[in-house]
Design an enzyme around this catalytic site. Structure first.
Site, mmCIF file in Angstrom:
data_model
loop_
_atom_site.group_PDB
_atom_site.id
_atom_site.type_symbol
_atom_site.label_atom_id
_atom_site.label_comp_id
_atom_site.label_asym_id
_atom_site.label_seq_id
_atom_site.Cartn_x
_atom_site.Cartn_y
_atom_site.Cartn_z
ATOM 1 N N GLU A 180 52.081 42.819 44.495
ATOM 2 C CA GLU A 180 52.576 41.452 44.386
ATOM 3 C C GLU A 180 52.322 40.859 42.996
ATOM 4 O O GLU A 180 53.185 40.207 42.426
ATOM 5 C CB GLU A 180 51.864 40.590 45.433
ATOM 6 C CG GLU A 180 52.352 39.178 45.479
ATOM 7 C CD GLU A 180 53.125 38.896 46.738
ATOM 8 O OE1 GLU A 180 53.577 39.854 47.386
ATOM 9 O OE2 GLU A 180 53.272 37.712 47.068
ATOM 10 N N ASP A 181 51.155 41.105 42.431
ATOM 11 C CA ASP A 181 50.736 40.380 41.233
ATOM 12 C C ASP A 181 50.704 41.187 39.940
ATOM 13 O O ASP A 181 50.437 40.634 38.883
ATOM 14 C CB ASP A 181 49.329 39.778 41.447
ATOM 15 C CG ASP A 181 49.335 38.704 42.523
ATOM 16 O OD1 ASP A 181 50.428 38.179 42.816
ATOM 17 O OD2 ASP A 181 48.265 38.396 43.070
ATOM 18 N N HIS A 190 38.090 39.226 43.519
ATOM 19 C CA HIS A 190 38.718 38.896 44.812
ATOM 20 C C HIS A 190 38.991 40.136 45.666
ATOM 21 O O HIS A 190 38.506 40.229 46.799
ATOM 22 C CB HIS A 190 39.973 38.044 44.575
ATOM 23 C CG HIS A 190 40.839 37.854 45.782
ATOM 24 N ND1 HIS A 190 40.409 37.190 46.915
ATOM 25 C CD2 HIS A 190 42.106 38.264 46.056
ATOM 26 C CE1 HIS A 190 41.384 37.193 47.820
ATOM 27 N NE2 HIS A 190 42.420 37.841 47.323
#
Ligand code: MN
Length: 749
Positions: A92-93, A63
């Site tokens: 964020e992840d 991605h």
């Protein structure tokens, strides 16, 4: 994000192939440091996301690599964006922090990644969505790349949405149509906007989508043959111009065809503009417009044009930066064909909007539409919005509407949304011009402030420093900029006025030995107000009276509730039914020459004990909202609440301020200064004003001066007035006179 299986050897080969292909594409435009940063970012995300997988099952790291590729290839962004795009989900992840990003890549990349991190989140709750949206725009003004990378991220998520459950698809489609599509439109990201629309349609209208797609494929050969036939005679003539050009054509987007079918209720077969022919000329910026018109002339020599379909966005670009010359002509077999004529530069901007815009930043452009738009957003962000929804509404009004192009007296062009008024224009020039706008001329004619502007209008604003916005102005404006400025001025005024109510209440409670802080919220609630400011404001403006403490149940100096026995209700009514304390002579006071017999109540009490006079800075008239100010040696001065000195006095000497109100009848005359502005219609103006005042209204004039300036005049008139009603009558009468545009009371600095 849930942990998945780590990347397998086979998968790693695919990932690395993907990345190497990106690197090869980017390389020509990178220096050694860029290459190092991109490679470092790749290694970092490969490691950080290694246990994560997308819904489709493929390793997550595909991605960010793909988002980076979109940024470079489809948006034309550079190395910095490629690095930031690779890192866009890492904070964020994964466990990677912004500090680490800062240490490795420096503050520039860190800031973009920070922006991207903040923007993520769900948009389910309306307010949260608005808050997030506000964040998107805040980042837009400090670094446009944040929003562009965000667009690329959204695009890739949509392209791979098939593996998502249907419900989630529908939610993402809604969110896309709500925020991303209009923003893509406004940023001129034409291709992205079209793809957003098409993917959303595919989710929401799968059958309609499949139907049109099928028909487009079936008619492709026919269409291509026709286009060849159409272009052939054109090409021959264009060759004679001896310039570098290319001709291309592509079918209209499926979602656009669908919209047309829905809106016009016509079948697919009857839509004539299924495709447009585009002629793109490669030439210097100085010559591009003239070549576009030459090409236009060649086309219309061969095919008959439909004049009302000519759209000239090369003279005046659209507010999203779009430049192109469009015409529709009647082609072979009588079919209508749209032709778009533009330069390579214009085409680049038309396809990639904002992203391409920066590339041509150096190109001289009279109307830097993006800069103007960004200025608008900056102004909107600078304005205090009590909640993000208000902001969102203001922003949306700037995002979706069609525009009108209007001009300042100097010929500078301003772009406003369709429906914008003369007053909106004043705020567009500068918020100070808006605040003080008194008279507005459009094409040399005086118009009301709410006059709706049309293309090409030239607007001249007359200002007066005594003018200020009122609630009513919200009805006369449509732009977010003007409305948010007016609203904040109103709020500030309400707050300012409320201070008097608060001060008076404080004194009253102090006098009764009731602690203010412990009891104020009870009083607010008992009196049915939602907030302290609302209550203070109502007290200050006289909407409600100061609480009569006798009517409250008070225990140990704490207000409990209102007394509500029948006897007391009757008693209250009787009390209120009494005539107001009247006309008592104020004994022993040395009044100013004009204070006369006027009666003023301070904190609801008669003014017996004070020596008082009216302040000369604001000349209050009976009926004005006023306050008393205890001076050091000159007794009590009565000022108007909107006196310019009020803020200063209150801020520094609040303890000397007393709540004052008018009472009883009086024969006093007050001096009032008025400023009159109007069209210059010669000596007749003075005569008609004096005639109106002296003969018709019986008002005594103290002085009158008038000054003419470029087509309008400014007059200062000083009159004797009995009370505010009479003053309103005078002002209204003058206002109605021919040639008079505005009448305002003068407050001296
Ligand atoms: Mn992402």
């Amino acid at each position: 994000m849930p942990k998945g299986n780590p990347i397998s050897k086979e998968e790693f080969v695919d990932i690395d192939k993907e990345f190497q292909s990106l690197l090869q594409k980017v390389k020509p435009k990178c220096n050694a440091e860029d290459i190092e940063n991109i490679t470092t970012a790749y290694k970092l995300v490969l490691e950080a996301h290694k246990f994560q997988r997308r819904k489709s099952g493929e390793p997550y790291v595909f991605h960010p690599i793909e988002v980076a590729r979109i940024c470079y290839e489809e948006l034309g962004l550079g190395a910095t964006s490629v690095v930031a795009a690779l890192l866009h989900d890492i904070v964020e992840d994964t466990d990677t922090t912004l500090e680490e990003i800062d240490q490795i890549f420096g503050p520039k990349i860190q800031r973009i990644v920070d922006g991207l991190t903040k923007l993520d989140g769900t948009y389910n709750i309306e307010n949260k969505q608005a808050e997030n949206f506000k964040k998107v725009l805040s980042s837009l003004v400090y670094d446009v790349r944040v929003v562009l990378i965000k667009m690329a991220d959204r695009l890739h998520n949509l392209r791979t949405i098939d593996s998502m459950p249907k419900q989630k698809q529908i939610r993402i489609a809604a969110e896309t149509s709500y925020i991303y599509t209009p923003l893509a439109h406004r940023l001129g990201l034409y291709n992205i906007k079209t793809e957003f629309n098409d993917i959303c349609m595919k989710i929401n209208e799968p059958e309609g989508y499949a139907d049109i797609l099928g028909k487009l494929q079936k008619t492709e050969t026919d269409r291509n043959t026709y286009i060849k036939e159409f272009i052939q005679p054109l090409s021959e003539k264009l060759e004679e111009l001896n310039i570098d050009f290319r001709v291309m054509s592509r079918p209209k987007a499926i979602s656009s065809i669908w919209n047309k079918i829905q809106k016009k209720q016509v079948p697919f077969e009857e839509i004539y503009d299924l495709f447009a022919v585009r002629i793109i000329v490669n030439t210097d910026t100085e010559k591009e417009k003239s070549y576009c018109w030459q090409i236009y002339s060649i086309i219309t020599d061969i095919y008959k044009p439909i004049p009302e379909r000519l759209k000239d966005w090369i003279t005046t670009p659209k507010s999203n930066g779009y430049e192109s010359l469009h015409t529709t002509v009647i082609g072979p077999k009588g079919r209508y064909v749209e032709v778009q004529i533009r330069s390579e530069r214009m085409d680049d901007i038309a396809e990639r909007g904002f992203a391409a815009h920066w590339k041509y930043k150096g190109v001289k452009n009279n109307n830097d539409v993006y800069d103007k738009w960004l200025d608008n957003i900056r102004a909107l962000l600078d304005t205090q919005h009590s909640d993000a929804l208000e902001f969102l509404n203001d922003f949306k009004s700037n995002l979706f509407q069609k525009e009108v192009f209007v001009f300042t007296p100097n010929g500078d062009m301003k772009i406003l949304p369709e429906g914008a008024t003369a007053l909106d224009f004043a705020f567009e020039i500068h918020s100070d011009v808006g605040y003080h706008a008194t008279a507005i001329k459009v094409n040399n004619k005086l118009v009301p402030m709410g006059h709706v502007l049309t293309n090409g209008d030239q607007i001249h604003i007359v200002t007066n420093k005594n003018q200020k916005p009122s609630e009513h102005w919200l009805k006369l404006t449509v732009t977010g900029k003007a409305r948010s400025k007016i609203r904040s001025a109103m709020k500030e005024e309400k707050r300012q006025k409320g201070i008097f109510g608060k001060e008076a209440l404080e004194r009253k409670l102090k006098h009764a030995k009731i602690n203010f802080a412990d009891n104020i919220d009870t009083l607010v609630k008992i009196n049915g107000y939602n907030s302290r400011p609302d209550y203070y404001f109502a007290l200050a403006t006289g909407d409600i009276k100061m609480p009569d403490l006798k009517t409250y149940e008070i225990e140990h100096n704490k207000i409990l509730r209102k007394k509500l026995t029948a006897a007391e209700i009757i008693q209250n009514n009787e009390h209120e039914g009494k005539p107001a304390p009247s006309d008592t002579e104020i004994a022993g006071t040395k009044k100013s020459e004009l204070a006369g017999r006027s009666n003023i109540l301070i904190d609801g009490e008669s003014l017996d004990q004070y020596e008082f006079s009216f302040a000369l800075c604001c000349n209050p008239v009976k009926g004005d909202d006023i306050f008393g100010y205890l001076t050091a040696g000159k007794g009590l001065k009565i000022h108007r609440i909107n006196c310019k000195n009020a803020t200063h006095l209150l801020a520094n000497y609040g303890y000397r301020v007393l709540k004052a109100e008018w009472a009883g009848h009086s024969q006093t005359n007050f001096i009032t200064d008025l400023s009159i502005i109007g069209v210059d219609s010669g000596p007749g103006v003075i005569q008609s004003i004096t005639n109106e005042l002296s003969s018709k209204l019986g008002i005594n004039i103290r002085s009158f001066s008038i000054e003419g300036k470029e087509g309008y005049f400014e007059g200062k008139i000083s009159v004797f007035i009995k009370n505010k009603n009479q003053l309103n009558l005078v002002m209204n009468s003058i206002n109605k006179l021919e040639g008079v545009e505005s009448v305002t009371r003068v407050i001296k600095d």
